[in-house]
Design a protein around this motif. Structure first.
Motif, PDB file in Angstrom:
ATOM      1  N   MET A   1      27.901  13.666  -1.129  1.00 51.59           N
ATOM      2  CA  MET A   1      27.582  12.547  -1.985  1.00 51.59           C
ATOM      3  C   MET A   1      26.106  12.650  -2.372  1.00 51.59           C
ATOM      4  O   MET A   1      25.252  12.843  -1.531  1.00 51.59           O
ATOM      5  CB  MET A   1      27.875  11.255  -1.224  1.00 51.59           C
ATOM      6  N   CYS A   3      22.396  11.518  -3.603  1.00 56.49           N
ATOM      7  CA  CYS A   3      21.480  10.399  -3.457  1.00 56.49           C
ATOM      8  C   CYS A   3      20.947  10.050  -4.840  1.00 56.49           C
ATOM      9  O   CYS A   3      20.433  10.903  -5.547  1.00 56.49           O
ATOM     10  CB  CYS A   3      20.339  10.767  -2.517  1.00 56.49           C
ATOM     11  N   SER A  47      24.306  -0.725  -6.673  1.00 57.03           N
ATOM     12  CA  SER A  47      24.388   0.700  -6.353  1.00 57.03           C
ATOM     13  C   SER A  47      24.790   0.899  -4.894  1.00 57.03           C
ATOM     14  O   SER A  47      25.623   1.755  -4.574  1.00 57.03           O
ATOM     15  CB  SER A  47      23.048   1.373  -6.641  1.00 57.03           C
ATOM     16  N   ASP A  48      24.228   0.097  -3.990  1.00 56.80           N
ATOM     17  CA  ASP A  48      24.584   0.175  -2.576  1.00 56.80           C
ATOM     18  C   ASP A  48      26.059  -0.152  -2.360  1.00 56.80           C
ATOM     19  O   ASP A  48      26.734   0.482  -1.542  1.00 56.80           O
ATOM     20  CB  ASP A  48      23.726  -0.774  -1.742  1.00 56.80           C
ATOM     21  N   GLN A  51      28.029   2.894  -3.395  1.00 57.01           N
ATOM     22  CA  GLN A  51      27.894   3.942  -2.378  1.00 57.01           C
ATOM     23  C   GLN A  51      28.734   3.604  -1.149  1.00 57.01           C
ATOM     24  O   GLN A  51      29.392   4.484  -0.573  1.00 57.01           O
ATOM     25  CB  GLN A  51      26.421   4.116  -1.982  1.00 57.01           C
ATOM     26  N   TRP A  55      31.954   5.663   0.468  1.00 58.04           N
ATOM     27  CA  TRP A  55      32.065   6.017   1.884  1.00 58.04           C
ATOM     28  C   TRP A  55      33.396   5.539   2.451  1.00 58.04           C
ATOM     29  O   TRP A  55      34.080   6.279   3.165  1.00 58.04           O
ATOM     30  CB  TRP A  55      30.897   5.401   2.664  1.00 58.04           C
TER      31      TRP A  55
END
Length: 69
Positions: A1, A3, A47-48, A51, A55
């Motif tokens: 993934m 960053c 964005s978090d 992400q 996951w």
């Protein structure tokens, strides 16, 4: 993934979940309308969330219940 130090765009986020905003919405636990209301340049919080959803998908964990934008 990768960053995303420059930040993530909504277009990138949608693409990561198959190209449909509804699939992104389901993955992050919000409504399609919430995703439509996101700015093109996602906030760090958005964005978090993307992400974290990536996951969860990678580890076979289901999305959280809808919590809004």
């Amino acid at each position: 993934m990768a960053c995303h130090t420059r930040g993530m765009t909504k277009t990138e986020a949608v693409r990561l979940f198959g190209g449909r905003p509804i699939d992104l919405a389901r993955a992050v636990g919000v409504t399609r309308q919430a995703v439509q209301g996101w700015p093109e340049q996602l906030t760090p919080k958005q964005s978090d969330r993307v992400q974290a959803a990536l996951w969860r998908v990678a580890h076979g964990i289901k999305a959280e219940a809808k919590a809004g934008a």
